[in-house]
Design an enzyme around this catalytic site. Structure first.
Site, PDB file in Angstrom:
ATOM      1  N   SER A 114       0.808  -1.217   0.000  1.00 55.83           N
ATOM      2  CA  SER A 114       0.000   0.000   0.000  1.00 55.83           C
ATOM      3  C   SER A 114       0.837   1.261   0.000  1.00 55.83           C
ATOM      4  O   SER A 114       0.502   2.246  -0.655  1.00 55.83           O
ATOM      5  CB  SER A 114      -0.921   0.006   1.222  1.00 55.83           C
ATOM      6  OG  SER A 114      -0.164  -0.034   2.414  1.00 55.83           O
ATOM      7  N   CYS A 115       1.950   1.262   0.734  1.00 54.49           N
ATOM      8  CA  CYS A 115       2.656   2.534   0.893  1.00 54.49           C
ATOM      9  C   CYS A 115       3.954   2.609   0.131  1.00 54.49           C
ATOM     10  O   CYS A 115       4.470   3.686  -0.112  1.00 54.49           O
ATOM     11  CB  CYS A 115       2.940   2.811   2.376  1.00 54.49           C
ATOM     12  SG  CYS A 115       4.304   1.846   3.053  1.00 54.49           S
ATOM     13  N   GLY A 116       4.545   1.467  -0.236  1.00 58.49           N
ATOM     14  CA  GLY A 116       5.827   1.532  -0.917  1.00 58.49           C
ATOM     15  C   GLY A 116       6.914   2.040   0.000  1.00 58.49           C
ATOM     16  O   GLY A 116       6.874   1.842   1.207  1.00 58.49           O
TER      17      GLY A 116
END
Length: 279
Positions: A114-116
């Site tokens: 989701s956030c990398g």
């Protein structure tokens, strides 16, 4: 190697009717990226194109700029107790003479679907590390009509999404709207890394005349990856973040958001868009 999709039993309710059936889900497994044998990062990804993913990740980190920078990319054997390979650990060995970044416990990062990359929201860091300043000469020039047609072309190329409904996608288009490459992954940042990594290994960096389209929002991280690959135009079907807009404005990246049919918002670099009126 892990499969791109897996089957799981699901209880399905449709108009009050309950039934049990198998469902096709997108696979998600961890991938550890090592650099010269030392752990660097872990990402949750959909198996497939792992070598390209690792290479693209290292492009965005400023480690790699050309195919010759890589001596080898291999799966690490013996990752399980019985000695069998999980295909979830990749080691990138740099070519002789390529600088090795300082890998410390503080530098090691954990990335999620989701956030990398987290904790590296620095405009100065991207500007300093960029190997390929955006330099499309003559400038790429796109019409709104051409941009409007790209999401449908991306959607039509998403083979795994049709079976699972659970994958992000990223695609590279030429300035004439030709689909050059498309990758799918549970993480939108991984899909972009796979595109960039394939371009690196094929000797196509910088992607100075390409358009990058992503199926979700345009985060700072995705703008960073576009800049690091020398891509002049990033378009997204959803919203950009404020930091992505700031990075685009500072680096000369054209950033388009909410690209849905004939509608779109141009947040930076509008000189590459052939706008007809109202500007």
């Amino acid at each position: 190697m892990g499969r791109v999709t897996e089957r799981r039993r699901v209880i399905r309710v449709r108009d009050g009717v309950v039934s049990a059936r198998p469902d096709t889900l997108v696979a998600e497994e961890p991938l550890e990226i090592r650099l010269n044998g030392k752990p660097l990062a872990i990402t949750m990804r959909t198996p497939g194109d792992d070598f390209a993913l690792a290479a693209g990740f290292l492009v965005s980190e400023g480690v790699l700029a050309a195919a010759d920078d890589v001596q080898s990319i291999v799966y690490c054997a013996g990752a399980k107790e019985d000695g069998s390979n999980t295909y979830n650990v990749v080691d990138v060995k740099l070519a002789p003479g390529v600088p090795v970044p300082d890998i410390t416990l503080e530098r090691n990062v954990y990335t999620t679907s989701s956030c990398g990359l987290c904790g590296k929201a620095s405009l100065d860091a991207v500007r300093t590390a960029a190997r390929f300043p955006i330099a499309d000469t003559p400038p790429v020039r796109l019409t709104p009509e051409l941009l409007a047609g790209l999401p449908d072309r991306l959607r039509a190329a998403q083979q795994v999404f049709d079976r699972t409904g659970g994958l992000h996608a990223a695609a590279l288009f030429s300035e004439a709207g030709e689909l050059l490459d498309v990758r799918e992954d549970v993480g939108r940042h991984n899909a972009v890394d796979k595109l960039v990594g394939r371009a690196l290994r094929d000797g196509r960096l910088p992607l100075a005349r390409a358009v990058l389209l992503v199926s979700g929002r345009a985060s700072f991280e995705l703008a960073q990856k576009a800049v690091m690959a020398g891509i002049p135009v990033l378009a997204a079907v959803s919203a950009p973040s404020s930091l992505a807009v700031d990075l685009a404005a500072e680096t000369g990246l054209t950033l388009v958001g909410f690209l849905r049919g004939p509608n779109m918002n141009v947040y930076a670099g509008d000189e590459r868009i052939a706008l007809h009126s109202g500007v």
